[in-house]
Design a protein around this motif. Structure first.
Motif, PDB file in Angstrom:
ATOM      1  N   GLU A  45       2.431 -18.741   1.757  1.00 53.33           N
ATOM      2  CA  GLU A  45       3.082 -18.468   3.032  1.00 53.33           C
ATOM      3  C   GLU A  45       2.616 -17.100   3.509  1.00 53.33           C
ATOM      4  N   ARG A  46       2.472 -16.953   4.821  1.00 54.74           N
ATOM      5  CA  ARG A  46       1.929 -15.703   5.360  1.00 54.74           C
ATOM      6  C   ARG A  46       2.951 -15.046   6.264  1.00 54.74           C
ATOM      7  N   GLY A  47       3.815 -14.246   5.624  1.00 57.06           N
ATOM      8  CA  GLY A  47       4.812 -13.493   6.368  1.00 57.06           C
ATOM      9  C   GLY A  47       5.858 -14.375   7.003  1.00 57.06           C
ATOM     10  N   ASP A  48       6.600 -13.792   7.921  1.00 55.53           N
ATOM     11  CA  ASP A  48       7.639 -14.474   8.669  1.00 55.53           C
ATOM     12  C   ASP A  48       7.451 -14.157  10.144  1.00 55.53           C
ATOM     13  N   PRO A  49       7.964 -15.031  11.037  1.00 57.18           N
ATOM     14  CA  PRO A  49       7.873 -14.707  12.461  1.00 57.18           C
ATOM     15  C   PRO A  49       8.485 -13.336  12.738  1.00 57.18           C
ATOM     16  N   ARG A  58       0.253  -7.229   6.229  1.00 54.92           N
ATOM     17  CA  ARG A  58       0.159  -8.634   5.854  1.00 54.92           C
ATOM     18  C   ARG A  58       0.848  -8.903   4.512  1.00 54.92           C
ATOM     19  N   ARG A  59       1.431 -10.090   4.404  1.00 53.64           N
ATOM     20  CA  ARG A  59       2.178 -10.479   3.209  1.00 53.64           C
ATOM     21  C   ARG A  59       1.868 -11.941   2.910  1.00 53.64           C
ATOM     22  N   PHE A  60       1.445 -12.216   1.674  1.00 56.08           N
ATOM     23  CA  PHE A  60       1.193 -13.567   1.194  1.00 56.08           C
ATOM     24  C   PHE A  60       2.202 -13.847   0.087  1.00 56.08           C
ATOM     25  N   PHE A 120       6.245 -14.849  -5.873  1.00 61.73           N
ATOM     26  CA  PHE A 120       5.006 -14.176  -6.266  1.00 61.73           C
ATOM     27  C   PHE A 120       4.358 -13.697  -4.968  1.00 61.73           C
ATOM     28  N   VAL A 121       4.141 -12.390  -4.848  1.00 62.80           N
ATOM     29  CA  VAL A 121       3.759 -11.809  -3.557  1.00 62.80           C
ATOM     30  C   VAL A 121       2.506 -10.941  -3.696  1.00 62.80           C
ATOM     31  N   LEU A 122       1.655 -11.025  -2.688  1.00 65.22           N
ATOM     32  CA  LEU A 122       0.560 -10.078  -2.486  1.00 65.22           C
ATOM     33  C   LEU A 122       0.775  -9.490  -1.100  1.00 65.22           C
ATOM     34  N   GLN A 123       0.904  -8.165  -0.988  1.00 67.68           N
ATOM     35  CA  GLN A 123       1.221  -7.607   0.322  1.00 67.68           C
ATOM     36  C   GLN A 123       0.572  -6.252   0.561  1.00 67.68           C
ATOM     37  N   GLU A 124       0.581  -5.901   1.839  1.00 66.26           N
ATOM     38  CA  GLU A 124       0.068  -4.635   2.362  1.00 66.26           C
ATOM     39  C   GLU A 124       1.278  -3.909   2.944  1.00 66.26           C
ATOM     40  N   HIS A 125       1.614  -2.739   2.400  1.00 67.12           N
ATOM     41  CA  HIS A 125       2.833  -2.040   2.812  1.00 67.12           C
ATOM     42  C   HIS A 125       2.552  -0.547   2.901  1.00 67.12           C
ATOM     43  N   LEU A 126       2.958   0.073   4.001  1.00 64.76           N
ATOM     44  CA  LEU A 126       2.823   1.509   4.248  1.00 64.76           C
ATOM     45  C   LEU A 126       1.389   1.944   4.538  1.00 64.76           C
ATOM     46  N   VAL A 127       0.429   1.466   3.757  1.00 61.41           N
ATOM     47  CA  VAL A 127      -0.958   1.921   3.889  1.00 61.41           C
ATOM     48  C   VAL A 127      -1.840   0.740   4.296  1.00 61.41           C
ATOM     49  N   ALA A 128      -2.388   0.818   5.488  1.00 62.01           N
ATOM     50  CA  ALA A 128      -3.211  -0.277   6.003  1.00 62.01           C
ATOM     51  C   ALA A 128      -4.399  -0.531   5.092  1.00 62.01           C
ATOM     52  N   ARG A 172      11.315  -4.528   9.336  1.00 61.77           N
ATOM     53  CA  ARG A 172      10.973  -5.696   8.533  1.00 61.77           C
ATOM     54  C   ARG A 172       9.853  -5.331   7.567  1.00 61.77           C
ATOM     55  N   LYS A 173      10.106  -5.498   6.265  1.00 58.06           N
ATOM     56  CA  LYS A 173       9.079  -5.247   5.255  1.00 58.06           C
ATOM     57  C   LYS A 173       8.121  -6.435   5.195  1.00 58.06           C
ATOM     58  N   PRO A 174       6.848  -6.164   4.967  1.00 64.73           N
ATOM     59  CA  PRO A 174       6.204  -4.849   4.874  1.00 64.73           C
ATOM     60  C   PRO A 174       5.927  -4.277   6.257  1.00 64.73           C
ATOM     61  N   TYR A 175       5.765  -2.972   6.331  1.00 64.14           N
ATOM     62  CA  TYR A 175       5.521  -2.310   7.604  1.00 64.14           C
ATOM     63  C   TYR A 175       4.541  -1.153   7.394  1.00 64.14           C
ATOM     64  N   PRO A 176       3.801  -0.778   8.440  1.00 67.04           N
ATOM     65  CA  PRO A 176       2.925   0.401   8.346  1.00 67.04           C
ATOM     66  C   PRO A 176       3.764   1.676   8.363  1.00 67.04           C
ATOM     67  N   ARG A 177       3.323   2.706   7.702  1.00 65.82           N
ATOM     68  CA  ARG A 177       4.098   3.937   7.659  1.00 65.82           C
ATOM     69  C   ARG A 177       4.259   4.552   9.047  1.00 65.82           C
TER      70      ARG A 177
END
Length: 278
Positions: free
Chosen positions: A52-56, A63-65, A79-87, A257-262
């Protein structure tokens, strides 16, 4: 880890560790989804195709998988792979949160708390095993945030923040980034500790509050603050990976909404601290 450096083997190795710890020998059951396509994937894109790729409403720059696989005692763990705070920087994470609401007056409440503690301990064991295997985790994110904080440091004092989140590594990274921007930052890792700190004073200028935490939740912290005269006007910026809307938490000043850019976090804090509060 950059997404371009992530391989199918990284995803398969992280998944294998997750499954080995979630269904140890002697435990019945297994993952809720068919993992054969992932296990046979030849490249990263194929390995992530079933996630699944994030939520609306999620920020497109973070990005969050995720795969809802569960464990031998609980079907909703992710089980998550995500990009948070740091692009551009991705890491593996276990998400134990969901939107189940078990009121404290129900007969099964203590069992529910025990299950949440089990899930929390299992999450930490999995992420520790990932780190030992050289896979990217939130500890790597914290180190990256530390390096960024040195480069982004700004002079001056900008206010006093209370950071409340049960993800200790993410808290380390967030605190480093915010201190570099001139904030005094106190950190606690559960709702009970937040209430204890808020009861002592002095009151912070803003509370950055995680919505979903074991034991005392962010919503319970917020409710207690709004019932307390000295804390009722303290702005709260709520952060969550759950699919909730701002109108569902009307007592907060803002919702992240997590994840988010800093950069989004910084902009929201600046705006909230510029807004007069009683």
């Amino acid at each position: 880890m950059k997404l371009t450096d992530l391989t199918a083997d990284h995803v398969k190795q992280a998944l294998s560790i997750y499954c080995d710890l979630c269904w140890p020998p002697g435990c019945d059951g297994g993952p809720r989804v068919n993992l054969k396509p992932l296990q046979e994937a030849a490249d990263r894109d194929a390995a992530l195709a079933g996630f699944e790729r994030g939520d609306p409403g999620d920020d497109p720059d973070s990005r969050r998988f995720s795969l809802r696989l569960g464990n031998h005692r609980y079907p909703f763990m992710k089980f998550v792979l995500q990009e948070h705070l740091v692009a551009g920087e991705f890491y593996f994470e276990v998400d134990t949160h969901d939107r189940l609401d078990v009121p404290s007056e129900t007969p099964d409440y203590e069992q529910w708390l025990a299950l949440k503690r089990f899930n929390r301990d299992l999450k930490l064991r999995i992420e520790k095993a990932w780190a030992a295997a050289g896979l990217p985790t939130s500890a790597d994110l914290a180190a990256i945030c530390g390096d960024l904080a040195k480069r982004e440091k700004k002079a001056g004092h900008r206010g006093h923040l209370l950071l409340v989140d049960d993800d200790e590594d993410v808290c380390v990274g967030l605190a480093l980034l915010l201190r570099a921007r001139g904030f005094d930052v106190e950190v606690v890792h559960d709702g009970g500790a937040a209430l204890e700190r808020l009861g002592r004073g002095p009151r912070p200028d803003l509370v950055l509050l995680d919505y979903e935490m074991p034991q005392v939740t962010g919503q319970e912290v917020l409710d207690s603050m709004r019932r307390t005269e000295d804390l009722a006007a303290v702005p709260v910026l709520m952060a969550t990976a759950a699919a909730i809307r701002l109108d569902q938490v009307p007592d907060v000043a803002g919702l992240l909404r997590k994840p988010y850019p800093r950069q989004v976090l910084f902009e929201m804090i600046d705006r909230l601290l510029e807004t007069p509060h009683a």
